[in-house]
Design a protein around this motif. Structure first.
Motif, PDB file in Angstrom:
ATOM      1  N   ALA A  23       0.833  -1.203   0.000  1.00  0.00           N
ATOM      2  CA  ALA A  23       0.000   0.000   0.000  1.00  0.00           C
ATOM      3  C   ALA A  23       0.868   1.254   0.000  1.00  0.00           C
ATOM      4  N   GLY A  24       1.950   1.244   0.793  1.00  0.00           N
ATOM      5  CA  GLY A  24       2.851   2.388   0.832  1.00  0.00           C
ATOM      6  C   GLY A  24       3.542   2.617  -0.500  1.00  0.00           C
ATOM      7  N   ALA A  25       3.953   1.529  -1.138  1.00  0.00           N
ATOM      8  CA  ALA A  25       4.607   1.658  -2.446  1.00  0.00           C
ATOM      9  C   ALA A  25       3.645   2.240  -3.481  1.00  0.00           C
ATOM     10  N   TRP A  26       2.403   1.791  -3.463  1.00  0.00           N
ATOM     11  CA  TRP A  26       1.420   2.272  -4.432  1.00  0.00           C
ATOM     12  C   TRP A  26       1.031   3.718  -4.148  1.00  0.00           C
ATOM     13  N   LEU A  27       0.926   4.092  -2.871  1.00  0.00           N
ATOM     14  CA  LEU A  27       0.626   5.479  -2.523  1.00  0.00           C
ATOM     15  C   LEU A  27       1.718   6.415  -3.014  1.00  0.00           C
ATOM     16  N   ALA A  28       2.981   6.012  -2.833  1.00  0.00           N
ATOM     17  CA  ALA A  28       4.090   6.839  -3.322  1.00  0.00           C
ATOM     18  C   ALA A  28       4.047   6.956  -4.841  1.00  0.00           C
ATOM     19  N   ALA A  29       3.707   5.862  -5.518  1.00  0.00           N
ATOM     20  CA  ALA A  29       3.629   5.889  -6.979  1.00  0.00           C
ATOM     21  C   ALA A  29       2.514   6.830  -7.444  1.00  0.00           C
ATOM     22  N   ILE A  30       1.369   6.809  -6.764  1.00  0.00           N
ATOM     23  CA  ILE A  30       0.267   7.705  -7.122  1.00  0.00           C
ATOM     24  C   ILE A  30       0.677   9.161  -6.912  1.00  0.00           C
ATOM     25  N   ALA A  31       1.316   9.446  -5.788  1.00  0.00           N
ATOM     26  CA  ALA A  31       1.726  10.816  -5.491  1.00  0.00           C
ATOM     27  C   ALA A  31       2.719  11.352  -6.512  1.00  0.00           C
ATOM     28  N   PRO A 263      -3.460   4.517   6.564  1.00  0.00           N
ATOM     29  CA  PRO A 263      -2.619   5.313   7.467  1.00  0.00           C
ATOM     30  C   PRO A 263      -1.234   4.707   7.687  1.00  0.00           C
ATOM     31  N   PHE A 264      -1.155   3.384   7.864  1.00  0.00           N
ATOM     32  CA  PHE A 264       0.153   2.738   7.980  1.00  0.00           C
ATOM     33  C   PHE A 264       0.948   2.906   6.682  1.00  0.00           C
ATOM     34  N   GLY A 265       0.285   2.664   5.542  1.00  0.00           N
ATOM     35  CA  GLY A 265       0.962   2.754   4.264  1.00  0.00           C
ATOM     36  C   GLY A 265       1.483   4.145   3.965  1.00  0.00           C
ATOM     37  N   LEU A 266       0.778   5.185   4.413  1.00  0.00           N
ATOM     38  CA  LEU A 266       1.239   6.552   4.166  1.00  0.00           C
ATOM     39  C   LEU A 266       2.550   6.848   4.876  1.00  0.00           C
ATOM     40  N   CYS A 267       2.764   6.256   6.034  1.00  0.00           N
ATOM     41  CA  CYS A 267       4.056   6.417   6.710  1.00  0.00           C
ATOM     42  C   CYS A 267       5.183   5.862   5.841  1.00  0.00           C
ATOM     43  N   LEU A 268       4.964   4.680   5.277  1.00  0.00           N
ATOM     44  CA  LEU A 268       5.982   4.070   4.435  1.00  0.00           C
ATOM     45  C   LEU A 268       6.131   4.840   3.124  1.00  0.00           C
ATOM     46  N   ALA A 269       5.028   5.370   2.597  1.00  0.00           N
ATOM     47  CA  ALA A 269       5.107   6.210   1.403  1.00  0.00           C
ATOM     48  C   ALA A 269       5.914   7.473   1.683  1.00  0.00           C
ATOM     49  N   PHE A 270       5.754   8.028   2.865  1.00  0.00           N
ATOM     50  CA  PHE A 270       6.528   9.192   3.281  1.00  0.00           C
ATOM     51  C   PHE A 270       8.024   8.886   3.233  1.00  0.00           C
ATOM     52  N   GLY A 271       8.420   7.743   3.797  1.00  0.00           N
ATOM     53  CA  GLY A 271       9.828   7.362   3.760  1.00  0.00           C
ATOM     54  C   GLY A 271      10.347   7.199   2.344  1.00  0.00           C
ATOM     55  N   ARG A 272       9.547   6.609   1.467  1.00  0.00           N
ATOM     56  CA  ARG A 272       9.955   6.426   0.069  1.00  0.00           C
ATOM     57  C   ARG A 272      10.130   7.770  -0.639  1.00  0.00           C
ATOM     58  N   MET A 273       9.192   8.670  -0.440  1.00  0.00           N
ATOM     59  CA  MET A 273       9.202   9.919  -1.195  1.00  0.00           C
ATOM     60  C   MET A 273      10.304  10.871  -0.743  1.00  0.00           C
ATOM     61  N   ILE A 274      10.711  10.803   0.516  1.00  0.00           N
ATOM     62  CA  ILE A 274      11.803  11.677   0.968  1.00  0.00           C
ATOM     63  C   ILE A 274      13.156  11.012   0.808  1.00  0.00           C
ATOM     64  N   GLY A 275      13.161   9.749   0.363  1.00  0.00           N
ATOM     65  CA  GLY A 275      14.421   9.054   0.116  1.00  0.00           C
ATOM     66  C   GLY A 275      15.065   8.449   1.339  1.00  0.00           C
ATOM     67  N   ASP A 276      14.315   8.256   2.423  1.00  0.00           N
ATOM     68  CA  ASP A 276      14.858   7.653   3.642  1.00  0.00           C
ATOM     69  C   ASP A 276      13.746   6.830   4.293  1.00  0.00           C
ATOM     70  N   ALA A 277      13.711   5.544   3.982  1.00  0.00           N
ATOM     71  CA  ALA A 277      12.640   4.682   4.475  1.00  0.00           C
ATOM     72  C   ALA A 277      12.621   4.601   5.992  1.00  0.00           C
ATOM     73  N   ARG A 278      13.762   4.840   6.632  1.00  0.00           N
ATOM     74  CA  ARG A 278      13.821   4.756   8.100  1.00  0.00           C
ATOM     75  C   ARG A 278      12.929   5.792   8.761  1.00  0.00           C
ATOM     76  N   PRO A 522      19.360  12.648  14.975  1.00  0.00           N
ATOM     77  CA  PRO A 522      18.783  11.559  14.158  1.00  0.00           C
ATOM     78  C   PRO A 522      17.290  11.415  14.470  1.00  0.00           C
ATOM     79  N   THR A 523      16.492  11.397  13.429  1.00  0.00           N
ATOM     80  CA  THR A 523      15.041  11.317  13.625  1.00  0.00           C
ATOM     81  C   THR A 523      14.471  10.002  13.112  1.00  0.00           C
TER      82      THR A 523
END
Length: 565
Positions: A23-31, A263-278, A522-523
């Protein structure tokens, strides 16, 4: 509490976390507009609607488009509800909705709250349910996700003057995420026994020879989007406790998963889109940690039972089953309650008014913490990012450094706007609830006296301002005063919060994204996750603890002394 109960909780949450990865991967792709084979169709549809996704908008332009779209949605839904009696697809021949209730309901569904001062099966026609309420379930959820996309872009790059195109984001989220997800979930629900029909109902012969009219309608599709979009409004008045909305424990488990997967997937999409999955995983860890703690607290409180029931002969091993469904048991009731209030969904599979005082305190407090654990679709993520900015600001004060988050300096403008956003909820909740508790026009709606009555009123305004929509029960909410003031609380919780958040995004987007230095906090680790959790708890505790002490905490002490309300 039992091992089987905890196994159920672990299995359901585990499935939700697994599904959040794709879900996170697909959300990032849509964005980012990376739709693969759907790209050509997507562009054709956008061009047909006169939308150029490459033509970005400033934060003011994005905000204006969002507000105009939702204002139009409110006007159309209000008109449909008022004119329901003369519109088609009304086999029950329901009259139009009265003006104050129509006002409240239209705002409720536009703001993703779905507070319901009515029972759907006795008030809403099929047309109102399908083209009014269900459509807004899609659009309000898509609005929240679109706002989250805009905020993520502000962190992902520097020197930006644009946050994307609201119309493109709204269209893509609706077409390529919510619609296919809801269709798939609806098919599964219908296979499980949820009705999907245009019939008004059926007449059944009871075991004693009487006749009973059983309402029916297009339930399956609305059930799917109400959970996937964290809307929560039920086709039936008792929501997922109704056997047509919650036909089995398996269906209830699927509803829980749908409530949190985006909501969980958006957190992972956030990490993908900013280039830091952590970074995304750190936010997700805070959300899941709070969700588990809340589930444990509710489960423990209800499993301990009510001492007044035990004194009357109820077995302590049974726990407090009042208001629960025997098919689901305490474990799924606790998990459903934690996720529905933590995720801004508002659906219920147990009656909160029948919980023990401490069991009822937890969902109330989850909403008051800002609807970020994990929060609504979109709103949970951007709400969590507001708390993250406050956390790095506090950390900066401790060490005497200018706070930074993901390479963006957090300065006075951002902190002031963040505090303005955070203060919207307590101002609406405590201000309006306090006013209603001292005015006869408000207290006349209370069913119970004492601290329980206070909790009923406090929960109503908490649910409205938090855009949750669940009800504690025992409150006659369909009055001009409550319909109006709860409507204003919903508007404040949705748009009063979103406006400063978009202003923060516009300010941060324009700043360059600096590289991390040796003194950068570190965040992405447990230290920051703990700091973030502490900031959320302290703000919630300081703002609401006095009201909670007068409500559920006082009622718990009274219960131990043998008094009930």
């Amino acid at each position: 509490m039992t091992i089987i109960g905890w196994a159920q909780i672990a299995l359901v949450l585990g499935c939700a976390l697994l599904l959040s990865v794709p879900a996170g991967a697909w959300l990032a792709a849509i964005a980012e507009g990376r739709l693969g084979p759907l790209t050509r169709l997507d562009m054709a549809l956008l061009r047909g609607a006169g939308v150029d996704p490459a033509r970005g908008q400033s934060w003011q332009g994005y905000l204006a488009a969002m507000l105009a779209f939702n204002a139009a949605g409110f006007a159309l839904l209000y008109a449909m509800l008022r004119l329901q009696g003369v519109l088609p697809l009304n086999p029950q021949h329901f009259d139009g909705i009265p003006p104050f209730l129509a006002f409240n309901t239209a705002i409720s569904f536009v703001t993703n709250t779905n507070w319901q001062a009515y029972a759907g099966e006795t008030a809403m026609s099929h047309l109102s349910q399908m083209t009014g309420l269900a459509v807004q379930n899609f659009l309000s959820a898509a609005t929240g996700i679109a706002l989250a996309f805009a905020v993520i872009r502000a962190f992902a790059a520097g020197g930006l003057t644009q946050l994307g195109n609201f119309w493109a984001d709204l269209t893509r989220v609706t077409l390529w995420l919510l619609l296919p997800g809801a269709v798939l979930a609806a098919v599964v629900f219908i296979a499980m026994g949820v009705p999907q029909t245009l019939e008004a109902g059926v007449t059944a012969t009871t075991l004693v020879g009487g006749e009973q009219s059983i309402p029916l309608g297009p339930v399956g599709f609305q059930l799917a989007i109400k959970h996937l979009g964290t809307n929560g409004g039920g086709f039936f008045g008792v929501n997922s406790l109704h056997p047509f909305e919650g036909p089995s424990a398996l269906a209830t488990s699927l509803q829980i998963i749908l409530q949190v997967v985006i909501p969980f997937g958006l957190c992972l999409a956030f990490g993908r889109m900013i280039g830091d999955a952590r970074q995304g995983r750190a936010l997700l860890a805070v959300m899941v940690g709070f969700l588990l703690a809340a589930t444990l607290a509710i489960y423990a409180a209800e499993a301990a039972g009510n001492p007044l029931h035990i004194a009357a002969g109820v077995s302590p091993a049974q726990g407090n089953m009042e208001g629960k469904d025997l098919r689901f048991g305490l474990a799924l009731a606790a998990l459903f309650t934690a996720t529905t209030t933590g995720a801004s969904c508002g659906a219920v599979n147990a009656m909160l008014d029948s919980f023990t005082p401490l069991g009822g305190l937890v969902p109330l407090f989850l909403i008051q913490l800002g609807e970020v654990l994990p929060g609504g679709v979109g709103s949970g993520l951007y709400g969590m990012l507001v708390f993250a900015l406050l956390a790095v600001f506090i950390a900066g004060l401790m060490v005497g450094r200018t706070p930074e988050y993901l390479g963006k300096k957090v300065q006075a403008r951002e902190v002031k706007l963040a505090m303005l956003a955070v203060l919207v909820l307590p101002a609406a909740i405590l201000g309006l609830a306090g006013l209603s508790l001292v005015l006869e026009v408000g207290t006349a709606s209370l069913q119970d006296a004492g601290p329980h009555g206070l909790t009923e009123m406090l929960y109503a305004y908490t649910s409205a301002a938090g855009n949750n929509g669940s009800a504690f029960g025992g409150l006659a909410a369909d009055t001009p005063w409550l319909n109006t003031t709860l409507g204003f609380a919903m508007l404040a919780g949705r748009f009063g919060f979103a406006i400063p958040v978009l202003a923060i995004a516009g300010s941060l987007a324009a700043k360059p994204r600096a590289t991390e230095g040796p003194g950068t906090l570190p965040t992405h680790g447990p230290l920051f996750a703990g700091l973030l959790a502490g900031v959320i708890l302290i703000l919630g505790g300081l703002q609401y603890l006095p009201a909670l002490a007068l409500g559920p905490i006082a009622e718990h002490v009274a219960m131990l002394a043998g008094q009930s309300f």
